[in-house]
Write a protein that holds these residues in place. Structure first.
Motif, mmCIF file in Angstrom:
data_model
loop_
_atom_site.group_PDB
_atom_site.id
_atom_site.type_symbol
_atom_site.label_atom_id
_atom_site.label_comp_id
_atom_site.label_asym_id
_atom_site.label_seq_id
_atom_site.Cartn_x
_atom_site.Cartn_y
_atom_site.Cartn_z
ATOM 1 N N SER A 1 0.837 -1.203 0.000
ATOM 2 C CA SER A 1 0.000 0.000 0.000
ATOM 3 C C SER A 1 0.868 1.247 0.000
ATOM 4 O O SER A 1 0.524 2.256 -0.613
ATOM 5 C CB SER A 1 -0.937 -0.011 1.207
ATOM 6 N N GLY A 2 2.033 1.163 0.648
ATOM 7 C CA GLY A 2 2.968 2.293 0.600
ATOM 8 C C GLY A 2 3.382 2.580 -0.835
ATOM 9 O O GLY A 2 3.391 3.736 -1.275
ATOM 10 N N VAL B 1 9.347 11.389 3.966
ATOM 11 C CA VAL B 1 9.174 10.170 3.167
ATOM 12 C C VAL B 1 10.519 9.470 2.998
ATOM 13 O O VAL B 1 10.651 8.252 3.176
ATOM 14 C CB VAL B 1 8.557 10.507 1.795
ATOM 15 N N SER B 2 11.525 10.285 2.682
ATOM 16 C CA SER B 2 12.842 9.721 2.451
ATOM 17 C C SER B 2 13.391 9.030 3.698
ATOM 18 O O SER B 2 13.946 7.930 3.620
ATOM 19 C CB SER B 2 13.768 10.846 1.991
ATOM 20 N N MET B 3 13.188 9.663 4.867
ATOM 21 C CA MET B 3 13.681 9.061 6.103
ATOM 22 C C MET B 3 12.964 7.744 6.367
ATOM 23 O O MET B 3 13.588 6.749 6.778
ATOM 24 C CB MET B 3 13.449 10.011 7.280
ATOM 25 N N ILE B 4 11.664 7.700 6.123
ATOM 26 C CA ILE B 4 10.931 6.460 6.385
ATOM 27 C C ILE B 4 11.374 5.359 5.415
ATOM 28 O O ILE B 4 11.525 4.195 5.800
ATOM 29 C CB ILE B 4 9.412 6.711 6.295
ATOM 30 N N MET B 5 11.610 5.758 4.183
ATOM 31 C CA MET B 5 12.124 4.789 3.212
ATOM 32 C C MET B 5 13.439 4.198 3.717
ATOM 33 O O MET B 5 13.653 2.980 3.656
ATOM 34 C CB MET B 5 12.394 5.474 1.864
ATOM 35 N N ALA B 6 14.315 5.083 4.212
ATOM 36 C CA ALA B 6 15.621 4.608 4.673
ATOM 37 C C ALA B 6 15.456 3.653 5.851
ATOM 38 O O ALA B 6 16.080 2.588 5.906
ATOM 39 C CB ALA B 6 16.493 5.797 5.063
ATOM 40 N N LEU B 7 14.562 4.025 6.787
ATOM 41 C CA LEU B 7 14.313 3.144 7.937
ATOM 42 C C LEU B 7 13.765 1.795 7.460
ATOM 43 O O LEU B 7 14.155 0.732 7.958
ATOM 44 C CB LEU B 7 13.330 3.813 8.901
ATOM 45 N N LEU C 1 3.058 2.626 12.637
ATOM 46 C CA LEU C 1 3.246 4.056 12.863
ATOM 47 C C LEU C 1 4.045 4.675 11.712
ATOM 48 O O LEU C 1 3.698 5.738 11.187
ATOM 49 C CB LEU C 1 3.993 4.249 14.193
ATOM 50 N N ALA C 2 5.103 3.986 11.342
ATOM 51 C CA ALA C 2 5.923 4.474 10.231
ATOM 52 C C ALA C 2 5.082 4.549 8.957
ATOM 53 O O ALA C 2 5.160 5.507 8.199
ATOM 54 C CB ALA C 2 7.117 3.544 10.018
ATOM 55 N N TRP C 3 4.263 3.549 8.751
ATOM 56 C CA TRP C 3 3.406 3.533 7.564
ATOM 57 C C TRP C 3 2.457 4.724 7.566
ATOM 58 O O TRP C 3 2.302 5.413 6.556
ATOM 59 C CB TRP C 3 2.628 2.207 7.548
ATOM 60 N N VAL C 4 1.845 4.970 8.726
ATOM 61 C CA VAL C 4 0.914 6.100 8.843
ATOM 62 C C VAL C 4 1.645 7.402 8.516
ATOM 63 O O VAL C 4 1.153 8.258 7.772
ATOM 64 C CB VAL C 4 0.313 6.157 10.263
ATOM 65 N N LEU C 5 2.868 7.489 9.029
ATOM 66 C CA LEU C 5 3.657 8.695 8.791
ATOM 67 C C LEU C 5 3.940 8.859 7.292
ATOM 68 O O LEU C 5 3.821 9.951 6.731
ATOM 69 C CB LEU C 5 4.975 8.577 9.576
#
Lengths: 116, 972
Positions: free
Chosen positions: A9-10, B663-669, B634-638
């Motif tokens: 979904s992301g 978005v970029s930070m969450i991708m990296a995580l 939580l990360a997904w929601v963010l």
């Protein structure tokens, strides 16, 4: 809810954002759209190798398992190429804006405001 | 091997000629002449054996995997054509040396000429029909270049384009025909194929193959109804016309008819189609030649007529027809090349090629006049010249040929054709060299308006003739080099006529044997055969031809009034309509609007995706799903929120950059979480640079996007975006929930033993798929150079004016270089560089690598630019960014090439694990050097792009400040 669903979904959300921005009439928004689309596609490519937790692709004879390193290396290349593309497009749109006095993608003059 | 060298020589000569083109006409002509002469010598060495019946063959592997051989062979037929190509070629080389004006680039001319010569030789000597076809197409291409040699002349471009279109289309037809032929014969090698007559003619593919092959031959040899391109091609320089349009290229079609004669001829279809086409062409060409006023046009149309005659001869399908065909092929080349050269000389001396504007040049140019008389007489078939011999043999053959059940048809048609050819040959000589003197007036420059709408425009308007010949001096015989070639050709036409059996007998016998594929019929080449029907037809033609010329004036009036349609005009009109139509179609699909184009593209992609989805099975994946923790959700929601916010607020342009960072930070995580630490590192460092870049550009761009006018479009785009997102998401979902087999095992097991590293991703990048990485840094470097070019030139013209009027989009901070930022960034620099070094060194075994290291260095240096100002930083950054990119790519390439020295494939790496005292075992590998190249290129590219953008902002800012201080702004 599974991890696969979250990732899928992301990817979907990022793709939608990318496509929507890509279709905007201003060059800067198009560049943003491409950046979002790149995120989506990189994540998509990455997900083709399947999801693994805590099994990075570092060779160790005793490792319990490993994730597929091929999509990772492809995505690594893709990240770099999309950076180069974004940068070039951005500067191209900047130059176009300076030449044409409008940042409309089809060069339509801006009725409200003159160039800076 | 001599044979292969022979075919290669003209091509080598073309390259050599192009290389010496700075040396002027003499250097080029000598180079081209030597190449041609050596080739001619080689051919001469082979000739005695070939005439005696030997066949020389040679073959080199071409695409061995496909069983394709580049094979050549010389039999007497190939020898004949090759002899013409090289012999006439040599004379044309000499002639052109004097013909070309000083302003004409000689290198281009001779290189094209030799290219054409090589292509023609290939056609004559190829043993594989597919190879022959390659050369055939090459003749079309090189003739296009030659016809269009004077590319500033619209008629030259038009003529070249028409010739290419017609003969190129014919080439496609020929390709299909030859494929069918080879298929039904079971081989593409000519010597074998020519033995398979029964298999070919018995095949149901025979008729289609025949029609397609004839399509190729008839277009090339200007047969009706494809004949119209030849007069248009007269816009070429005269040496080209003498070469291509008399002796060689137009003979290629006839040559192929002769070459394939054993397997194609002898059927009813062949006889009817080829003979009829030949006869019609002969008449059409002859009649139009009679009313053509341009000398070269006249010769071109007479060539069409003579080619029709040759086609007719081979179409008869009789052995004697083939003999006469071969003989006339040679004869025609001799006298027609002489005539073309002669026309060029007249043009050169008198300044015009218009028959109506010429006359009485005989006394001024006795040598040229003599050549013209001899060659025209040969064309008309006057004894004792070579043309008489072959024409009489032709008449004899025609005299007992029945077409459509009528015994009289062919004899009458060929007699009419012969009569007309006498008339146009006479017209050429009489109107130019006899009668009242007319050329002189033109020579002094009054002839400019004399040209009418003849198909081939006279060159006088621009041609070299006008430049040098058109002075006040009266026309006179040309210099030796220009006159000698045509004298030689004329003399040959005469002596072949006088001693035919001695000079031409053996060659004609051997060549016709090669055409027939067996013994030729008994014949003697002689001037006198007794009182035969052919003699009678000859006499009728000669007398009749003189009569036709006598009434020419009246006939011409009738002809003009008839208004005969011009197929070239139709062709042009058809072409124009096709271009218009396709432009309309293109505009209907793509009108230049990016928004519309992208919407169509996305829409199509979505549609294709959903159609594919609809046509497949829809079972759920069987792989057990992975559980989710609260933190992940939580990360997904963010991620979803930040993405949504970026879209919603995209018109306020700084905001989406902020959300992009999230978005970029969450991708990296996510990458770290999902076992991809290398990706996480790269993602973070690339995005720092990307966002910096966007910020810098935004400084100069409008700060906001204006609101959009239509709501409908927004809704449409939202629907497209949703569909696209759902499609991508479901595709990813479908793949992730299924078991799959991947290549992972291979890399996992081979990385350490073969690549010498335990970080498999890094080993793939620098070793297994090192070529990709090499390409990638080249792309990166190229993009940076393009950015440099775009920005470096941005302070000129319109862009410069706008840049000079730039106003900051938002208030600038009063403190331009914040002290704390300066202190922190300067302090950070050495740490960053150590970090980069660390990343670089461990990359082969642990997360890191050259790419990330390069980015870290670049970011650290960029921080200096941001904090301490452009000028401060730029003074202290030593290495030039361009040089960094160059060195990086060079180092990477050389490392890759190093493997070749050791006999390994490009980019194979070598590695050692030496043990150092105190330090312990360390890993060394050539991949590391490659990675260093990557680092250099990345640093260079990123720095170049960002520093350039920063410098553009700085310029704009300085001008803005100047303006504020009350000085006049504007680009310096």
């Amino acid at each position: 809810m599974s991890l696969e669903f979250l990732v899928a979904s992301g990817i979907g959300v990022l793709t939608s954002a990318g496509i929507y921005l890509l279709l905007r009439p201003r060059t800067f928004d198009v560049v943003l759209g491409l950046a979002f689309l790149s995120y989506a596609i990189n994540l998509f490519l990455f997900s083709m190798g399947g999801l693994e937790l805590g099994r990075p692709p570092f060779f160790d004879a005793g490792a319990p398992g490993y994730t597929d390193p091929v999509p990772q290396s492809l995505v690594l290349t893709a990240i770099v190429i999309s950076f180069a593309m974004t940068a070039l497009l951005l500067v191209l749109s900047l130059r176009t804006y300076l030449e044409a006095g409008t940042d409309h993608v089809d060069g339509e003059a801006d009725p409200k405001k003159r160039a800076p | 091997m001599i044979l292969v060298l022979l075919v290669l020589l003209p091509f080598l000569g073309a390259v050599a000629t192009a290389l010496v083109s700075r040396g002027g006409r003499d250097a080029c002509a000598v180079t081209a002449g030597v190449a041609t002469a050596v080739a001619l010598g080689l051919l001469g060495a082979l000739a005695p054996g070939v005439v005696a019946g030997e066949v020389v063959q040679a073959s080199v592997g071409w695409v061995p995997a496909l069983g394709l051989q580049a094979s050549f062979f010389v039999d007497a037929l190939g020898l004949t054509l090759a002899g013409l190509i090289l012999g006439v070629g040599l004379l044309v080389v000499v002639y052109a040396r004097y013909y070309l004006a000083a302003a004409d680039p000689p290198g281009r001319f001779y290189a094209f000429l030799l290219l054409f010569q090589g292509a023609m030789l290939g056609v004559a000597l190829s043993s594989n029909v597919l190879l022959l076809l390659v050369f055939w197409e090459l003749t079309s291409l090189s003739s296009f270049l030659l016809i269009g040699y004077w590319r500033h002349l619209p008629e030259a471009r038009r003529g070249a384009r028409m010739a290419l279109t017609v003969t190129g289309a014919g080439g496609l037809s020929l390709l299909a025909g030859l494929l069918l032929l080879g298929h039904s014969a079971g081989t593409y090698e000519l010597p074998v194929l020519l033995q398979r007559r029964e298999a070919i003619q018995g095949s149901p593919l025979y008729l289609p193959a025949l029609l397609l092959i004839l399509g190729g031959c008839f277009t090339k040899s200007a047969q009706f109804p494809f004949h119209f391109w030849l007069p248009q091609a007269m816009a070429a320089p005269t040496p080209v016309s003498a070469y291509l349009h008399s002796a060689t290229m137009v003979k290629a079609g006839i040559f192929l008819l002769a070459r394939l004669w054993p397997v194609l001829a002898g059927t009813e279809a062949w006889f009817l189609i080829v003979t009829t086409t030949g006869l019609v062409t002969m008449l059409v060409g002859a009649v139009s030649a009679l009313f053509e006023d341009d000398l070269k046009g006249l010769l071109a149309r007479s060539t069409i007529s003579q080619l029709g005659l040759l086609t007719m001869l081979f179409g008869l399908g009789t052995r004697m027809g083939a003999v006469v065909g071969v003989f006339h092929l040679v004869n025609h080349a001799l006298f027609k090349a002489a005539l073309f050269m002669n026309a060029g000389i007249v043009d050169h001396e008198a300044g015009t090629r218009d028959v109506k504007g010429l006359g009485g040049l005989g006394s001024l140019m006795p040598v040229a006049a003599t050549v013209a008389v001899v060659a025209s007489a040969a064309m008309a078939g006057v004894p004792p010249l070579n043309g008489f011999l072959s024409k009489e043999m032709m008449l004899e053959e025609a005299a007992h040929t029945r077409l459509l059940g009528q015994a009289w048809l062919v004899p009458v048609v060929v007699t009419v054709g012969a009569t007309l050819s006498v008339a146009y040959a006479l017209r050429y000589v009489v109107r130019v060299y006899f009668g009242a003197r007319r050329g002189e007036a033109l020579a002094s420059g009054q002839g400019a308006g004399a040209h009418h709408d003849s198909c081939a425009p006279p060159e006088a308007s621009r041609g070299p003739e006008a430049g040098r010949g058109g002075g006040a001096a009266a026309p006179h015989d040309p210099p030796l080099g220009m006159g000698a070639p045509s004298v030689l050709l004329g003399a040959l036409a005469l002596v072949v006529g006088l001693f035919p059996e001695t000079l031409a007998g053996p060659l004609v016998r051997a060549a016709s044997a090669a055409v027939i594929g067996g013994a030729p019929p008994g014949f003697t080449l002689a001037l006198w055969h007794g009182f035969t029907p052919a003699l009678g037809m000859s006499v009728v033609a000669l007398v009749g031809g003189a009569g036709v010329l006598a009434v020419h004036g009246g006939a011409e009036k009738v002809w003009r009034r008839l208004g005969v349609p011009d197929p070239a005009g139709w062709f042009e009109a058809g072409l124009g309509a096709a271009v218009k139509g396709s432009r309309k179609l293109t505009l209907a699909i793509h009108d230049g609007s990016l928004q519309r184009g992208l919407a169509l593209l996305v829409g199509t992609a979505v549609m294709v995706g959903f159609v594919g989805f609809g046509g497949a099975k829809h079972t759920a994946g069987e792989r057990p799903p992975m559980p989710v923790e609260m933190l992940t959700v939580l990360a997904w929601v963010l991620l979803v929120t930040a993405t949504g916010a970026a879209v919603v607020m995209h018109r306020r342009r700084y905001l989406p950059l902020l959300f992009m960072g999230v978005v970029s930070m969450i991708m990296a995580l996510a990458f770290i979480f999902l076992s991809a630490p290398d990706l996480a590192l790269t993602q973070v460092s690339v995005d720092v640079v990307t966002i910096l870049l966007l910020l810098l550009a935004l400084n100069l761009l409008p700060q906001q996007s204006p609101p959009e006018t239509t709501r409908r479009r927004r809704v449409r785009d939202a629907v497209l975006a949703l569909l696209g997102g759902v499609g991508m998401g479901s595709a990813a979902w479908a793949v992730m929930t299924r078991e799959r087999k991947t290549l992972a095992d291979y890399y996992w097991t081979h990385a350490k033993p073969e690549g010498g590293g335990t970080n498999v991703v890094n080993v793939i990048l620098v070793d297994f798929r090192g070529f990709d990485t090499f390409g990638e840094i080249v792309v990166l470097g190229t993009a940076a150079l393009a950015i440099f070019a775009l920005l470096e030139t941005a302070n000129r013209g319109e862009a410069g004016r706008r840049l000079a009027q730039w106003k900051p989009g938002r208030p600038l901070s009063p403190e331009r270089y914040p002290l704390i930022l300066i202190a922190v960034t300067r302090l950070l620099l050495p740490f960053a560089i150590v970090t980069a070094l660390f990343m670089f060194l461990r990359g082969h075994d642990h997360p890191g690598g050259g790419f990330v290291a390069g980015l870290v260095v670049a970011i650290a240096v960029l921080m200096q630019y941001l904090a301490s100002g452009f000028d401060w930083a730029d003074r202290r950054v030593r290495p030039d960014h361009h040089a960094l990119i160059g060195w990086g790519v060079l180092v990477a390439a050389l490392t890759g090439l190093g493997a070749l020295v050791f006999g390994r494939p490009f980019l194979t790496s070598a590695f050692w694990h030496p043990r150092l005292p105190f330090v312990g075992e360390i890993a060394l590998s050539t991949a590391m050097v490659f990675d260093a190249g990557v680092t250099l290129a990345v640093v260079g590219a990123v720095m170049l792009a960002l520093a350039q953008l920063a410098s553009a902002s700085k310029r704009a800012k300085q001008w803005a400040e100047k303006r504020e201080r009350g000085e006049h702004g504007g680009a310096p």
